[in-house]
Write a protein that holds these residues in place. Structure first.
Motif, mmCIF file in Angstrom:
data_model
loop_
_atom_site.group_PDB
_atom_site.id
_atom_site.type_symbol
_atom_site.label_atom_id
_atom_site.label_comp_id
_atom_site.label_asym_id
_atom_site.label_seq_id
_atom_site.Cartn_x
_atom_site.Cartn_y
_atom_site.Cartn_z
ATOM 1 N N LYS A 16 -44.385 81.335 -93.275
ATOM 2 C CA LYS A 16 -43.006 81.752 -93.379
ATOM 3 C C LYS A 16 -42.477 81.312 -94.592
ATOM 4 C CE LYS A 16 -38.675 82.909 -92.840
ATOM 5 N NZ LYS A 16 -38.174 84.471 -92.915
ATOM 6 N N LYS A 17 -42.634 80.288 -95.054
ATOM 7 C CA LYS A 17 -42.093 79.899 -96.614
ATOM 8 C C LYS A 17 -42.714 80.747 -97.649
ATOM 9 C CE LYS A 17 -41.110 75.061 -95.234
ATOM 10 N NZ LYS A 17 -41.862 73.488 -95.526
ATOM 11 N N LEU A 18 -44.162 80.973 -97.402
ATOM 12 C CA LEU A 18 -44.976 81.693 -98.390
ATOM 13 C C LEU A 18 -44.508 83.153 -98.480
ATOM 14 C CD1 LEU A 18 -47.298 81.752 -100.344
ATOM 15 C CD2 LEU A 18 -48.797 82.525 -98.341
ATOM 16 N N CYS A 19 -44.218 83.789 -97.237
ATOM 17 C CA CYS A 19 -43.498 85.247 -97.370
ATOM 18 C C CYS A 19 -42.220 85.033 -98.103
ATOM 19 C CB CYS A 19 -43.847 85.689 -95.924
ATOM 20 S SG CYS A 19 -45.264 85.832 -95.416
ATOM 21 N N ALA A 20 -41.500 84.326 -97.619
ATOM 22 C CA ALA A 20 -40.168 84.116 -98.309
ATOM 23 C C ALA A 20 -40.060 84.079 -99.640
ATOM 24 C CB ALA A 20 -39.303 82.930 -97.365
ATOM 25 N N LYS A 21 -41.120 83.418 -100.299
ATOM 26 C CA LYS A 21 -41.062 83.344 -101.728
ATOM 27 C C LYS A 21 -41.467 84.448 -102.392
ATOM 28 C CE LYS A 21 -44.640 81.292 -104.970
ATOM 29 N NZ LYS A 21 -45.777 80.282 -105.092
ATOM 30 N N TYR A 22 -41.845 85.591 -101.695
ATOM 31 C CA TYR A 22 -42.240 86.828 -102.400
ATOM 32 C C TYR A 22 -41.129 87.763 -101.787
ATOM 33 C CZ TYR A 22 -46.788 85.033 -104.340
ATOM 34 O OH TYR A 22 -47.624 84.389 -105.117
ATOM 35 N N GLY A 23 -40.321 87.588 -100.817
ATOM 36 C CA GLY A 23 -39.442 88.271 -100.377
ATOM 37 C C GLY A 23 -39.999 89.275 -99.250
ATOM 38 N N VAL A 24 -40.947 88.818 -98.623
ATOM 39 C CA VAL A 24 -41.528 89.573 -97.791
ATOM 40 C C VAL A 24 -41.523 89.118 -96.338
ATOM 41 C CG1 VAL A 24 -43.972 90.476 -96.922
ATOM 42 C CG2 VAL A 24 -43.403 90.679 -99.405
ATOM 43 N N PRO A 25 -41.168 90.146 -95.230
ATOM 44 C CA PRO A 25 -40.923 89.507 -93.963
ATOM 45 C C PRO A 25 -42.278 89.221 -93.117
ATOM 46 C CG PRO A 25 -40.929 91.983 -94.067
ATOM 47 C CD PRO A 25 -40.852 91.684 -95.347
ATOM 48 N N LEU A 26 -42.215 88.073 -92.242
ATOM 49 C CA LEU A 26 -43.233 87.689 -91.541
ATOM 50 C C LEU A 26 -43.120 88.129 -90.031
ATOM 51 C CD1 LEU A 26 -45.920 85.973 -91.263
ATOM 52 C CD2 LEU A 26 -44.440 83.993 -90.848
ATOM 53 N N PHE A 27 -44.214 88.867 -89.644
ATOM 54 C CA PHE A 27 -44.281 88.976 -88.262
ATOM 55 C C PHE A 27 -45.344 87.962 -87.440
ATOM 56 C CE2 PHE A 27 -42.383 92.825 -89.627
ATOM 57 C CZ PHE A 27 -41.625 93.403 -88.732
ATOM 58 N N ILE A 28 -44.909 87.659 -86.160
ATOM 59 C CA ILE A 28 -45.688 86.728 -85.440
ATOM 60 C C ILE A 28 -46.418 87.733 -84.413
ATOM 61 C CG2 ILE A 28 -46.079 84.731 -83.860
ATOM 62 C CD1 ILE A 28 -45.845 83.960 -86.794
ATOM 63 N N ASN A 29 -47.697 87.648 -84.071
ATOM 64 C CA ASN A 29 -48.366 88.502 -83.135
ATOM 65 C C ASN A 29 -48.198 87.917 -81.782
ATOM 66 O OD1 ASN A 29 -50.077 90.771 -82.707
ATOM 67 N ND2 ASN A 29 -51.346 89.356 -81.581
ATOM 68 N N ASP A 30 -47.590 88.428 -80.819
ATOM 69 C CA ASP A 30 -47.433 88.115 -79.559
ATOM 70 C C ASP A 30 -46.736 86.962 -79.003
ATOM 71 O OD1 ASP A 30 -48.928 90.468 -78.948
ATOM 72 O OD2 ASP A 30 -50.681 89.438 -78.494
ATOM 73 N N ASN A 31 -46.732 85.959 -79.931
ATOM 74 C CA ASN A 31 -46.208 84.566 -79.442
ATOM 75 C C ASN A 31 -44.806 84.385 -79.749
ATOM 76 O OD1 ASN A 31 -45.919 81.603 -78.755
ATOM 77 N ND2 ASN A 31 -47.995 81.600 -79.000
ATOM 78 N N VAL A 32 -43.904 84.257 -78.634
ATOM 79 C CA VAL A 32 -42.610 84.255 -78.941
ATOM 80 C C VAL A 32 -42.114 82.720 -79.353
ATOM 81 C CG1 VAL A 32 -40.043 84.336 -77.938
ATOM 82 C CG2 VAL A 32 -41.435 86.146 -77.195
ATOM 83 N N LYS A 33 -42.846 81.718 -79.009
ATOM 84 C CA LYS A 33 -42.425 80.557 -79.091
ATOM 85 C C LYS A 33 -42.641 80.180 -80.494
ATOM 86 C CE LYS A 33 -43.397 75.677 -77.391
ATOM 87 N NZ LYS A 33 -43.757 74.870 -76.514
ATOM 88 N N VAL A 34 -43.757 80.644 -81.043
ATOM 89 C CA VAL A 34 -44.281 80.523 -82.252
ATOM 90 C C VAL A 34 -43.205 81.170 -83.358
ATOM 91 C CG1 VAL A 34 -46.102 81.006 -84.363
ATOM 92 C CG2 VAL A 34 -46.741 80.179 -82.014
ATOM 93 N N ALA A 35 -43.084 82.528 -83.137
ATOM 94 C CA ALA A 35 -41.938 83.144 -83.809
ATOM 95 C C ALA A 35 -40.646 82.338 -83.899
ATOM 96 C CB ALA A 35 -41.744 84.727 -83.321
#
Length: 212
Positions: free
Chosen positions: A59-78
């Motif tokens: 999430k930190k890495l994607c935010a650095k590049y201004g790109v959204p992060l999606f998590i596959n399947d796992n609500v708790k992790v998201a």
């Protein structure tokens, strides 16, 4: 959070099976440098604790590049990593249940394989759709390839951004022109490349011409 079409242009889906000479983190950063417009973190074998730790780093890495992060399947992790989105399959949680858990600020992506599934997903709150398999794929051996006109039919039937997934690479990508999709989701076409950043740049240029 409304899903913007631009997020779907070049959507990278991780697969640590290709993380050999580089770590998954290094591979994702190379893809981000090359121009991917969204990243979906998909892990099937990590413990929940490991998955959350990795997701927070991504999430930190994607935010650095201004790109959204999606998590596959796992609500708790998201929720734990404050992801921008979560993607669920037809056999996973119902989109309405997901929305009740994640609130209005997180994008929800849903897999669809027909007009009926696509419309139902949008009715239940999907912000974007992953549609496939566009072509035969080794990533999911049980995935059925859609009829050639299905992508276009689904695109016409809903008003949310659609990303095609399944067996897409540089050679067959041009065949998706004119289908109405917003972009493509790629796994091995990005992460199996020897030079990920360079390959991603080439793919970004192609998707920019086709869907930009």
């Amino acid at each position: 959070m409304k899903c913007q079409k631009k997020y779907m242009q070049l959507y990278a889906v991780t697969d640590r099976a290709w993380a050999k000479e580089q770590s998954l983190y290094e591979q994702v950063e190379a893809a981000l440098k090359g121009g991917v417009t969204a990243v979906q973190l998909r892990e099937k074998h990590l413990s929940e604790e490991e998955y959350i730790k990795e997701a927070c780093e991504m999430k930190k890495l994607c935010a650095k590049y201004g790109v959204p992060l999606f998590i596959n399947d796992n609500v708790k992790v998201a929720l734990a990593c404050h992801a921008d989105g979560i993607h669920v399959g037809q056999n996973d949680m119902d989109p309405e249940e997901v929305r009740a858990l994640v609130g209005d600020d997180m994008m929800i992506g849903v897999s669809a394989h027909s007009v009926e599934e696509a419309q139902e997903a949008v009715r239940k709150g999907a912000d974007c759709l992953g549609v496939g398999a566009a072509f035969a794929t080794l990533t999911k051996s049980d995935a059925k390839v859609l009829p050639p006109d299905m992508l276009q039919a689904i695109s016409k039937s809903v008003d949310v951004p659609i990303v095609a997934i399944g067996g897409i690479n540089r050679d067959n990508l041009p065949q998706l022109a004119g289908t109405g999709i917003s972009g493509v989701a790629l796994v091995s076409a990005i992460f199996a490349a020897k030079e990920i950043e360079q390959e991603t740049r080439a793919l970004f240029q192609m998707t920019e011409e086709l869907f930009g």
